[in-house]
Scaffold this active site. Sequence first.
Site, PDB file in Angstrom:
ATOM      1  N   GLU A  30      55.760  20.304  57.154  1.00  0.00           N
ATOM      2  CA  GLU A  30      56.049  21.237  55.775  1.00  0.00           C
ATOM      3  C   GLU A  30      57.504  21.704  56.219  1.00  0.00           C
ATOM      4  O   GLU A  30      57.955  23.388  55.522  1.00  0.00           O
ATOM      5  CB  GLU A  30      55.386  22.665  55.631  1.00  0.00           C
ATOM      6  CG  GLU A  30      53.372  21.585  54.933  1.00  0.00           C
ATOM      7  CD  GLU A  30      52.602  22.866  54.509  1.00  0.00           C
ATOM      8  OE1 GLU A  30      52.478  23.678  53.138  1.00  0.00           O
ATOM      9  OE2 GLU A  30      51.581  22.697  55.196  1.00  0.00           O
ATOM     10  N   SER A 160      50.083  22.083  51.595  1.00  0.00           N
ATOM     11  CA  SER A 160      51.635  21.297  50.614  1.00  0.00           C
ATOM     12  C   SER A 160      51.028  20.223  49.638  1.00  0.00           C
ATOM     13  O   SER A 160      51.971  19.441  49.701  1.00  0.00           O
ATOM     14  CB  SER A 160      52.859  21.314  51.214  1.00  0.00           C
ATOM     15  OG  SER A 160      52.823  23.140  51.447  1.00  0.00           O
ATOM     16  N   TYR A 226      56.407  21.419  43.477  1.00  0.00           N
ATOM     17  CA  TYR A 226      58.018  21.537  44.607  1.00  0.00           C
ATOM     18  C   TYR A 226      58.686  20.515  43.346  1.00  0.00           C
ATOM     19  O   TYR A 226      59.856  21.405  43.859  1.00  0.00           O
ATOM     20  CB  TYR A 226      57.979  21.590  46.265  1.00  0.00           C
ATOM     21  CG  TYR A 226      57.093  22.071  46.401  1.00  0.00           C
ATOM     22  CD1 TYR A 226      57.200  23.820  46.870  1.00  0.00           C
ATOM     23  CD2 TYR A 226      55.472  21.534  47.835  1.00  0.00           C
ATOM     24  CE1 TYR A 226      55.330  23.741  47.516  1.00  0.00           C
ATOM     25  CE2 TYR A 226      54.593  21.733  48.325  1.00  0.00           C
ATOM     26  CZ  TYR A 226      54.748  23.203  48.357  1.00  0.00           C
ATOM     27  OH  TYR A 226      53.561  24.025  48.783  1.00  0.00           O
ATOM     28  N   ASP A 266      43.493  29.624  46.922  1.00  0.00           N
ATOM     29  CA  ASP A 266      42.712  28.758  45.789  1.00  0.00           C
ATOM     30  C   ASP A 266      41.789  27.875  45.561  1.00  0.00           C
ATOM     31  O   ASP A 266      41.009  28.062  46.399  1.00  0.00           O
ATOM     32  CB  ASP A 266      43.514  27.600  46.325  1.00  0.00           C
ATOM     33  CG  ASP A 266      45.413  27.949  46.694  1.00  0.00           C
ATOM     34  OD1 ASP A 266      45.937  28.465  46.003  1.00  0.00           O
ATOM     35  OD2 ASP A 266      45.474  26.520  47.436  1.00  0.00           O
ATOM     36  N   GLU A 279      40.622  26.900  48.980  1.00  0.00           N
ATOM     37  CA  GLU A 279      42.100  26.876  50.864  1.00  0.00           C
ATOM     38  C   GLU A 279      42.075  28.450  50.451  1.00  0.00           C
ATOM     39  O   GLU A 279      42.330  29.087  49.443  1.00  0.00           O
ATOM     40  CB  GLU A 279      42.070  26.017  50.874  1.00  0.00           C
ATOM     41  CG  GLU A 279      43.433  25.823  50.081  1.00  0.00           C
ATOM     42  CD  GLU A 279      44.498  24.513  50.586  1.00  0.00           C
ATOM     43  OE1 GLU A 279      44.731  24.948  51.649  1.00  0.00           O
ATOM     44  OE2 GLU A 279      44.779  23.704  49.711  1.00  0.00           O
ATOM     45  N   ASN A 281      45.963  29.682  52.180  1.00  0.00           N
ATOM     46  CA  ASN A 281      46.966  29.940  52.523  1.00  0.00           C
ATOM     47  C   ASN A 281      47.074  30.928  53.032  1.00  0.00           C
ATOM     48  O   ASN A 281      46.872  32.681  52.136  1.00  0.00           O
ATOM     49  CB  ASN A 281      47.913  29.659  50.924  1.00  0.00           C
ATOM     50  CG  ASN A 281      47.745  28.194  50.501  1.00  0.00           C
ATOM     51  OD1 ASN A 281      47.864  27.541  51.452  1.00  0.00           O
ATOM     52  ND2 ASN A 281      47.406  28.023  50.039  1.00  0.00           N
ATOM     53  N   GLY A 285      53.924  29.977  50.152  1.00  0.00           N
ATOM     54  CA  GLY A 285      55.600  29.279  49.966  1.00  0.00           C
ATOM     55  C   GLY A 285      56.136  30.271  48.387  1.00  0.00           C
ATOM     56  O   GLY A 285      54.974  31.010  47.874  1.00  0.00           O
TER      57      GLY A 285
END
Length: 320
Positions: A30, A160, A226, A266, A279, A281, A285
């Site tokens: 990533e 990602s 992205y 998420d 999950e 994070n 981001g």
Amino acid sequence: MNASAVPAPRYDDPAVFGRVGVLMGGTSTERAVSLESGNGVLEALRSRGVDAHAVDGIPALVDEVRAGKLDRVFNILHGNRGGGEDGVVQGLLQALGVPYTGPGVLGSALTMDKIRTKQVWIASGLPTPRFQRIATRGDVRAAVQALGLPVFVKPSSEGSSVGVFRILAEADIAAAEAFARDYDGELLAEQMVQGGEYTVAILGDLALPSIRIVPAGEWYDYHAKYHADDTQYLCPGMEGEDETAIRALALEAFRAAGCSGWGRVDFMCDRDRGPQLIEVNTAPGMTSHSLVPKAAAQLGIDYADLCWRVLEQTLPGDAA
């Protein structure tokens, strides 16, 4: 929650932070996303007068800390194996007495591993889709068949949407099997939830408004995350009691996984069973397409203010 209910930042003098290293890049899969996120954070902090400097990867971080050049670290490294979400960087900085953003060693290490995170959630009575663990170079087909179609197959410790396979029919299994033969790590086969995709960002003790993600394509893959400009982000993603409930569940799931500081949880929302945890994070981001800034903006917190508030968590009185 409206903007007036959000506590004001505790500090207004950038000098309280000292010299800040914005840790980005690294050697994980990533890296590119991390560099984009890190440069955004760097520019934002500098716009607020913070003495912020780019630090690319863990070896550079060690050099900067040994030289006494850093007072604290804004960690925006993504992933593992050279990334900053697996507890390694957190342990290093903790041992050296350098404050850093995001969850600590336990929360970072645990949530980097999707399988173990789900095991903790299940033990805590929290909702998450059925799954099968696939050992390194294990039997993908057997795991998929044990769950029944449709399923996702993905690395247990990547982010990602790297290496994610959407298995809708028997013919789709071959691609996941080919990936598994060369992948040095465990895979997760997870029952596919039929419903909407949501995420809830955490900022300290505050769960930000949920976001419903509506990709133009069939699912929210790397391109949709992205690069695509046609993905829709509906914020808040729910209304009334449903919105209150999903935010509360996000905060409970975040804490159950040993996390504090900031991050993102998420979900997939099953039509019959409601929100299902997917999950966490721990270094989300922060690019132009990223979700945490979108949610913060709903409460009147702009990008630079968000970066400031995250960095404030490294100061006494807030969880690091």
